[in-house]
Design a protein around this motif. Structure first.
Motif, mmCIF file in Angstrom:
data_model
loop_
_atom_site.group_PDB
_atom_site.id
_atom_site.type_symbol
_atom_site.label_atom_id
_atom_site.label_comp_id
_atom_site.label_asym_id
_atom_site.label_seq_id
_atom_site.Cartn_x
_atom_site.Cartn_y
_atom_site.Cartn_z
ATOM 1 N N PHE A 76 0.865 -1.184 0.000
ATOM 2 C CA PHE A 76 0.000 0.000 0.000
ATOM 3 C C PHE A 76 0.897 1.228 0.000
ATOM 4 O O PHE A 76 1.797 1.356 0.853
ATOM 5 N N SER A 77 0.675 2.147 -0.928
ATOM 6 C CA SER A 77 1.465 3.375 -0.970
ATOM 7 C C SER A 77 0.796 4.454 -0.132
ATOM 8 O O SER A 77 -0.434 4.457 0.037
ATOM 9 N N PHE A 78 1.614 5.346 0.407
ATOM 10 C CA PHE A 78 1.091 6.455 1.213
ATOM 11 C C PHE A 78 0.634 7.594 0.299
ATOM 12 O O PHE A 78 1.226 7.843 -0.765
ATOM 13 N N GLN A 79 -0.404 8.313 0.752
ATOM 14 C CA GLN A 79 -0.895 9.455 -0.017
ATOM 15 C C GLN A 79 -0.474 10.784 0.589
ATOM 16 O O GLN A 79 -0.461 11.807 -0.117
ATOM 17 N N ASN A 80 -0.157 10.816 1.848
ATOM 18 C CA ASN A 80 0.150 12.084 2.505
ATOM 19 C C ASN A 80 1.422 12.027 3.340
ATOM 20 O O ASN A 80 1.611 12.837 4.245
ATOM 21 N N ALA A 81 2.291 11.061 3.047
ATOM 22 C CA ALA A 81 3.543 10.961 3.800
ATOM 23 C C ALA A 81 4.589 11.927 3.243
ATOM 24 O O ALA A 81 4.516 12.355 2.086
ATOM 25 N N GLU A 82 5.563 12.253 4.077
ATOM 26 C CA GLU A 82 6.639 13.141 3.671
ATOM 27 C C GLU A 82 7.985 12.448 3.833
ATOM 28 O O GLU A 82 8.107 11.436 4.514
ATOM 29 N N LEU A 84 -2.475 8.264 5.387
ATOM 30 C CA LEU A 84 -3.504 7.644 4.552
ATOM 31 C C LEU A 84 -2.825 6.900 3.416
ATOM 32 O O LEU A 84 -1.833 7.380 2.830
ATOM 33 N N CYS A 85 -3.375 5.742 3.113
ATOM 34 C CA CYS A 85 -2.858 4.943 2.009
ATOM 35 C C CYS A 85 -3.842 4.982 0.844
ATOM 36 O O CYS A 85 -5.006 5.369 0.983
ATOM 37 N N ALA A 86 -3.356 4.533 -0.301
ATOM 38 C CA ALA A 86 -4.221 4.356 -1.466
ATOM 39 C C ALA A 86 -4.565 2.884 -1.587
ATOM 40 O O ALA A 86 -3.715 2.007 -1.364
ATOM 41 N N HIS A 87 -5.814 2.594 -1.929
ATOM 42 C CA HIS A 87 -6.188 1.198 -2.177
ATOM 43 C C HIS A 87 -5.393 0.688 -3.376
ATOM 44 O O HIS A 87 -5.110 1.444 -4.314
ATOM 45 N N PRO A 88 -4.976 -0.587 -3.380
ATOM 46 C CA PRO A 88 -4.204 -1.118 -4.518
ATOM 47 C C PRO A 88 -4.909 -0.969 -5.863
ATOM 48 O O PRO A 88 -4.239 -0.959 -6.909
ATOM 49 N N ALA A 100 -12.744 0.863 -13.419
ATOM 50 C CA ALA A 100 -13.389 0.771 -12.109
ATOM 51 C C ALA A 100 -14.242 1.985 -11.796
ATOM 52 O O ALA A 100 -14.966 1.980 -10.786
ATOM 53 N N ASP A 101 -14.158 3.020 -12.642
ATOM 54 C CA ASP A 101 -14.957 4.228 -12.448
ATOM 55 C C ASP A 101 -14.801 4.806 -11.038
ATOM 56 O O ASP A 101 -15.777 5.249 -10.427
ATOM 57 N N GLY A 102 -13.589 4.746 -10.527
ATOM 58 C CA GLY A 102 -13.310 5.353 -9.222
ATOM 59 C C GLY A 102 -13.856 4.587 -8.034
ATOM 60 O O GLY A 102 -13.924 5.128 -6.914
ATOM 61 N N PHE A 103 -14.225 3.309 -8.212
ATOM 62 C CA PHE A 103 -14.853 2.521 -7.131
ATOM 63 C C PHE A 103 -13.949 2.438 -5.900
ATOM 64 O O PHE A 103 -14.437 2.427 -4.764
ATOM 65 N N TRP A 104 -12.637 2.379 -6.116
ATOM 66 C CA TRP A 104 -11.705 2.239 -4.979
ATOM 67 C C TRP A 104 -10.909 3.521 -4.704
ATOM 68 O O TRP A 104 -9.872 3.484 -4.049
#
Length: 986
Positions: free
Chosen positions: A240-246, A332-336, A343-347
């Motif tokens: 899982f990658s981070f979305q708001n990490a520094e 916060l992480c991003a869903h894989p 997927a039309d943004g489902f995840w």
């Protein structure tokens, strides 16, 4: 030892024919008091037992016992077997133990009632009817629900009749004409009424949470309906990658490991542990085929990092730095699958990092994939954060992804046959496509399965009805606590006695840690959840549930008259709501109750409502197998604590499982099952009952052909003891009785003392449900103290004496023994002891099962000093061992040819021997006790100090009546006899 007194008539005649008796000796055979009985040595139990069953039924033995007045009730409440097949050996063990409890307490002066029962609702029967439908090409959903329920009822009725006869054949006593049956109308009415008490006291609520779900049976399951088997699962490592990490974390990934790839589409968080040491690791080199590449940054628990990286085919890596758990706070992480095409943004939602006490570094990666719709701990983590609006509803009742889920709609986790569906592989393939996997594998582990279909289950978020175990109950019954859990835990420790004690620990820990009770099942055959919900309101809204005593009363009355089927009749909603409510504003609930609620409610319609129940609705004993700590013991405790405020039992007795002779679990596939019917046909029910009595039922027991042969041998030895007593008491009358035991010889007083000691052992043993202890004590007494010692010594007096004090004392003792042994053993050997009793007390109204254990005077305990008897028996053992050597060397043929000298060093022992007929004790024609040291060459036993035996032959001629060799033979009025026999001949 072939002394004359032990000879049968035929052997006596044979000796005469072969010249061992003089041709001109008078015929003395008919003057002996030889045993007289028609009691056969061969029992013939398989053929004869049904006759006793018929006799008891014709006599109405069970009902006649109920007529006895001034008795304290004793109630063993029957845990109901399920009405769907023939009995197995576990049923036989269970019902036999119960029968021994009931019979023994009846014979100890109680009014021991026993109402057998059957569990009838639920999935196993519904499943059988569905199978029949499938074979006929019928669709269950196309059949009217009432018609389907009636088919289930008919199926159960058929098996109840079959099982009833199979139980009766085992000699189980009880109110067989009027058992309790959970599908009887009154039972269904009470079950519904007990449920409505949960509705009224605030315990009931509707919630959406993950429950154990069987895709094959399409219903929620209780813990008691689940068993664990080895199962091979997929394993995947997902980054899982981070979305708001520094900093360096901005390029890093946390990695989760899971054995349920199908739950990844429902991931909503990643959990970490505050007490775990984490590190940031950089990939340096990899194998040619790897889903990682040099430069990738991953975070693992330090104890697991190397293993995880090797699994992902990393050949070299560098630990960059420590990562403190506090660094994950707020990340916060991003869903894989975030941003994946199609997927039309489902995840495309945030996946927060959350701390969790359940996260460990024992296995996996040190991070836990969190799908709150598919795991209990995951769900609890979201409840604690008030995040229930983030729950997913992605999987349907057949474990299929629902139509709104991209890529996977319609794919099943488990197919209809209980095999792996396509969902796991599809999710893994999509992760590979999205770059969302760094390793995969397979693992064999213990996994929950439905105990009915044997298929794997899943955890699935569904709307269900629950009974809260922690809500404060508004019912005025808070003496044991305010919630179900509090009441249950206090009941376990303060109100219930456990046999064995470890049962307490097991149930206590289960109650202490259990979640709320899932009451609802999405099936048709059962008692419906008799409640209504207001349309347009949420489960958490005030007024969502209709709580009206008048509506509840109408429902109960209708169920009592028509059964639970009336819930499904046309117009049922309007009928039950009445004029006070607009039926269009209310939804009628059609889920059915968990069958454990049915059986958990039996205390109400059996113990409380029946005339043969109890005044307080509480049983003296619940007795079942160890699996019922999570089954009937458990559900009965929860249900009663919710409606009565306390446990419905005072004693809980637990038995183990029955294994084959090698200790293996019985299985049809292994061919090692033992069917009670086969044992009964070969040996008889009493042999099966004796096996139960001889085993330690609190642990697992073994049974097999060799074991049963050993049991049958014990039975024959015991039967021989009873036959000897019957023969010796053939013409006993009250005129023969010696009233005061102090008038008896020491040996007979000793037996009276032993009876008194044993009476206490038997009563305490039966009262504490220790049947192995009871039988062991009685059997040892009967075969060692009596057959091998007392009877062996007293045969000469019984057969050869006239109307002497010794003979009358012995027969008085035998009469006391008869009444105690037959009654003490009657709860175990119900058929054999009836046969023994009727041999002496024939008659249409006679039965050992109509009498109590005879009262034994406490004064008998002091009739003889056991230590003194033990000293004498030791001397006897040395003498008989010495004579056995002479017989082996063919110096003598019978012990009556001997008159040894016994050298005894201990003065007190010599004094004791002087008080008895020591030659009679040792079955010799004479015996001298000497205080002189034993000469060299005297026979001794290493383990017995101070006793030596010098062999001598008896002087005189052989008495042609008793066969003792005595000097006075031939000097009396009757030819060829001794003085004792001369007096007996008159």
């Amino acid at each position: 030892m072939e002394d004359r007194a032990a000879l049968s008539h035929s052997k006596y005649d044979r000796l005469k024919r072969t010249g061992h008796m003089c041709a001109d000796t008078p015929e003395y055979k008919d003057t002996l008091n030889l045993p007289k009985t028609d009691f056969p040595m061969r029992a013939g139990l398989p053929k004869r037992e049904p006759n006793w069953l018929e006799r008891w039924e014709n006599m109405g033995v069970y009902d006649r016992l109920r007529e006895k007045e001034d008795r304290k009730p004793f109630i063993l409440h029957d845990g109901p077997p399920y009405a769907n097949g023939h009995l197995h050996i576990g049923h036989a063990l269970n019902k036999t133990i119960k029968d021994m409890i009931v019979r023994s307490h009846q014979m100890m002066g109680h009014d021991a009632r026993y109402v057998p029962g059957w569990d009838c609702h639920g999935l196993p029967i519904e499943w059988k009817i569905e199978e029949q439908y499938r074979k006929k090409g019928k669709d269950k959903d196309a059949v009217d629900v009432v018609e389907f329920r009636q088919e289930c009822r008919k199926f159960a009725e058929g098996w109840i009749d079959i099982q009833r006869e199979e139980f009766k054949r085992l000699g189980i006593t009880g109110n067989w004409p009027n058992p309790y049956i959970t599908m009887d109308y009154h039972a269904e009415a009470v079950i519904a009424d007990e449920f409505m008490k949960f509705l009224m006291n605030g315990t009931l609520y509707q919630g959406s949470k993950p429950v154990m779900w069987s895709p094959v049976e399409k219903t929620a399951l209780a813990e008691a309906e689940v068993e664990y088997h080895d199962h091979q699962s997929h394993t995947i490592w997902v980054p899982f990658s981070f979305q708001n990490a520094e900093g360096d974390l901005a390029e890093a990934h946390v990695v989760i490991w899971t054995t349920t790839p199908w739950t990844i589409p429902s991931n909503r968080a990643v959990a970490y542990g505050n007490g775990i040491a984490y590190g940031l690791y950089r990939v340096e080199t990899t194998e040619e085929e790897s889903w990682t590449k040099p430069g990738d940054l991953y975070i693992f628990a330090d104890t697991l990092a190397e293993d995880c990286l090797q699994k992902s085919r990393v050949t070299e890596f560098t630990r960059v730095r420590d990562v403190a758990p506090s660094e994950f706070d707020g990340l916060l992480c991003a869903h894989p699958f975030k941003g994946i095409d199609g997927a039309d943004g489902f995840w495309d939602y945030d996946v927060p990092m959350i701390d969790g006490d359940h996260v460990t570094d024992d296995a996996g990666t040190g991070f836990v994939h969190t799908a709150p719709s598919h795991g209990q701990e995951d769900y609890e983590a979201f409840v604690a954060r008030n995040w229930l609006e983030r729950m997913t509803h992605n999987v349907g009742e057949q474990s299929e992804f629902l139509p709104h889920v991209p890529f996977f709609a319609g794919l099943q986790v488990i197919d209809r046959k209980g095999k792996e569906g396509k969902a796991n592989n599809a999710v893994i393939a999509k992760l590979v496509e999205a770059g969302g996997i760094i390793a995969r594998g397979r693992i064999k582990h213990s996994y929950p399965h439905s105990w009915r279909s044997k298929a794997p289950i899943i955890y699935r978020n569904t709307p269900q009805w629950f009974a809260s175990v922690d809500r404060k109950l508004d019912d005025g019954k808070g003496e044991m606590g305010d919630s179900i859990r509090e009441r249950a835990l206090r009941s376990i420790d303060e109100l219930v006695k456990w046999t064995p004690q470890k049962g307490r620990n097991r149930l206590y820990s289960m109650i202490e840690n259990r979640p709320d009770w899932v009451l609802s099942r999405q099936r048709a055959w059962g008692v419906p959840l008799t409640c209504f919900t207001k349309k347009g309101l949420l489960p958490t809204d005030e007024g969502f549930l209709l709580r009206d005593p008048e509506v509840n009363a109408r429902i109960k009355a209708a169920f009592d008259a028509e059964g639970a089927d009336c819930w499904y009749f046309d117009g049922a909603k309007e009928r039950f709501l009445g004029e006070a409510y607009n039926a269009d504003e209310w939804e009628q609930v059609f889920d059915v109750l968990d069958v454990w609620f049915d059986s958990g409610s039996t205390h109400a319609f059996v113990l409380r409502d029946r005339e043969d129940g109890t005044e307080d609705g509480i049983a003296d004993v619940y007795m079942e197998g160890t699996d019922q700590h999570r089954g009937w013991f458990h559900s009965s405790l929860l249900q009663a604590c919710g409606t009565k405020g306390r446990a419905p039992y005072r004693n809980v007795v637990t038995h183990g499982f029955t294994l084959d002779a090698k200790g293996n679990k019985m299985s049809k596939s292994l061919g090692n099952t033992i069917v009670p019917e086969k044992v009964v046909k070969q040996y008889g029910a009493d042999i099966l009952r004796l096996w139960v009595a001889q085993t330690d039922y609190t642990a697992d027991q073994r049974i097999g052909d060799e074991i049963l042969k050993g049991v049958a041998d014990s039975y024959r030895r015991l039967r021989n003891t009873m036959r000897f007593m019957l023969g010796s008491l053939a013409d006993f009358t009250e005129a023969d009785r010696i009233e005061d035991p102090m008038d008896m010889p020491p040996l007979d007083r000793w037996v009276m003392s032993r009876m008194a000691e044993l009476d206490e052992v038997v009563r305490k043993g039966y009262a504490s449900f220790d049947f192995q202890g009871v039988f062991s004590a009685v059997f040892t007494f009967a075969t060692v103290d009596l057959s091998s010692f007392y009877f062996d010594i007293r045969k000469d007096v019984l057969y050869c004496d006239g109307d002497t004090l010794q003979r009358r004392a012995c027969r008085t003792v035998l009469d006391h023994l008869f009444h105690r042994l037959t009654t003490w053993l009657a709860p175990i050997l119900v058929f054999t002891m009836e046969e023994v009793w009727l041999e002496r007390y024939p008659g249409e109204d006679s039965s050992v099962h109509l009498v109590d254990f005879p009262e034994t005077p406490a004064s008998w305990r002091n009739l003889q000093n056991e230590e003194n008897v033990a000293r004498v028996r030791v001397v006897r053992r040395v003498v008989t061992s010495a004579l056995e050597v002479q017989r082996r060397d063919k110096v003598i043929g019978s012990s009556l040819e001997a008159a040894p000298v016994v050298h005894v060093a201990d003065e007190e022992t010599r004094r004791l021997l002087s008080l008895i007929d020591i030659d009679e004790l040792c079955i010799t024609s004479g015996l001298v006790v000497s205080d002189a040291p034993a000469p060299e060459g005297a026979f001794t036993l290493d383990e017995v100090a101070g006793v030596g035996v010098v062999f001598k032959t008896a002087d005189g001629d052989k008495c042609q009546r008793c066969w003792k060799i005595l000097p006075d033979v031939g000097s009396h009025s009757h030819e060829g006899v001794c003085g004792r026999c001369n007096d007996a001949l008159g």
